[in-house]
Enzyme design. Structure first.
Site, PDB file in Angstrom:
ATOM      1  CD1 TRP A  59      82.659  19.787  65.132  1.00  0.00           C
ATOM      2  CD2 TRP A  59      82.313  21.370  66.662  1.00  0.00           C
ATOM      3  NE1 TRP A  59      82.209  20.894  64.465  1.00  0.00           N
ATOM      4  CE2 TRP A  59      81.985  21.903  65.396  1.00  0.00           C
ATOM      5  CE3 TRP A  59      82.173  22.180  67.793  1.00  0.00           C
ATOM      6  CZ2 TRP A  59      81.536  23.198  65.225  1.00  0.00           C
ATOM      7  CZ3 TRP A  59      81.722  23.466  67.610  1.00  0.00           C
ATOM      8  CH2 TRP A  59      81.408  23.962  66.332  1.00  0.00           C
ATOM      9  CD  GLU A  95      91.051  21.018  70.341  1.00  0.00           C
ATOM     10  OE1 GLU A  95      91.448  22.152  69.993  1.00  0.00           O
ATOM     11  OE2 GLU A  95      89.988  20.506  69.910  1.00  0.00           O
ATOM     12  CB  THR A 123      85.564  30.061  56.140  1.00  0.00           C
ATOM     13  OG1 THR A 123      85.685  29.076  57.182  1.00  0.00           O
ATOM     14  CG2 THR A 123      84.410  31.004  56.459  1.00  0.00           C
ATOM     15  CG  HIS A 125      87.686  26.425  60.507  1.00  0.00           C
ATOM     16  ND1 HIS A 125      87.067  25.266  60.930  1.00  0.00           N
ATOM     17  CD2 HIS A 125      88.431  26.859  61.559  1.00  0.00           C
ATOM     18  CE1 HIS A 125      87.422  25.018  62.177  1.00  0.00           C
ATOM     19  NE2 HIS A 125      88.245  25.960  62.583  1.00  0.00           N
TER      20      HIS A 125
END
Length: 222
Positions: A59, A95, A123, A125
């Site tokens: 990512w 992870e 958000t 998150h």
């Protein structure tokens, strides 16, 4: 009341500027607040025998790749061999802690660098992931006695990421040298380099004294 006002003002300034800068509070004490520029200095390090595992996310691949390159560059500067630098990938930052635990428990490395980039969105998150990842990475280090470096940028926008992952201010370089320093500290503390404990004695790891079976001591716990 005054201290609370100072704290609120500090939070407001950091939110507006997007960085932290050194300031002096109303009590005359200087509080160091870290910005994009590194304030860390490293002494002479020799990582010739140090093994470091880098766990990176896919990512935000471009930015993470820059950070990993910075970490590798810094480790090579302190004599870490290419064959002693291991890189593995995970999908995202969430992870990282579990992968770090797997690697630490394998016994194949002296330190682990968890490398990723988190950018705040619309958000909550971002907040949830930041909290889980930072807590998880610290827990792995404490549970396994293996240094696990928090190499995750947590930024409000992509511009902040670029300032911290490119050029002379690539934070990956600091993470690389931190991994080597902590690996050396761990190895010395665990007895990997007996006879070279001057630094460790200063940290409370004293030399073991030979027990004298014939020596009488007063009873008690002290």
């Amino acid at each position: 009341m005054i201290s609370r006002t100072v704290l609120l003002l500090g939070i407001l300034v950091s939110t507006v500027t997007g960085a932290f800068v050194p300031t002096t509070n109303v009590f005359g004490k200087t509080s160091l607040r870290m910005g994009a520029d590194s304030e860390v200095s490293f002494g002479d390090l020799d990582g010739e025998d140090v093994r470091v595992g880098i766990i990176r996310t896919r990512w935000n691949d471009e930015h993470v790749s820059n950070l990993v390159s910075g970490a590798k560059k810094a480790m090579k500067e302190v004599n870490v061999k290419d064959e002693n630098i291991f890189v593995t990938e995970v999908p995202g930052a969430f992870e990282l802690p579990l992968a770090a635990r797997f690697l630490a428990l394998s016994g194949t490395v002296d330190a682990v660098i968890c490398c990723g980039v988190l950018i705040k969105g619309d958000t909550l998150h971002f907040e949830y992931i930041c909290d889980a990842v930072s807590s998880g990475i610290m827990s792995v280090g404490l549970q396994t006695s293996t240094p696990v470096i928090f190499g995750v940028l947590t930024c409000l926008n992509e511009e902040q990421v670029k300032k911290r992952s490119t050029g002379q201010n690539n934070h990956g370089e600091d993470w690389g040298k931190t991994a080597v320093e902590m690996a050396l500290l761990r190895n010395e503390a665990m007895g990997a380099k007996a006879g070279k404990s001057a630094k460790m004695e200063g940290l409370g790891f004293g030399k073991a004294e030979k027990l004298d079976a014939g020596k009488k001591t007063a009873p008690g716990f002290f």
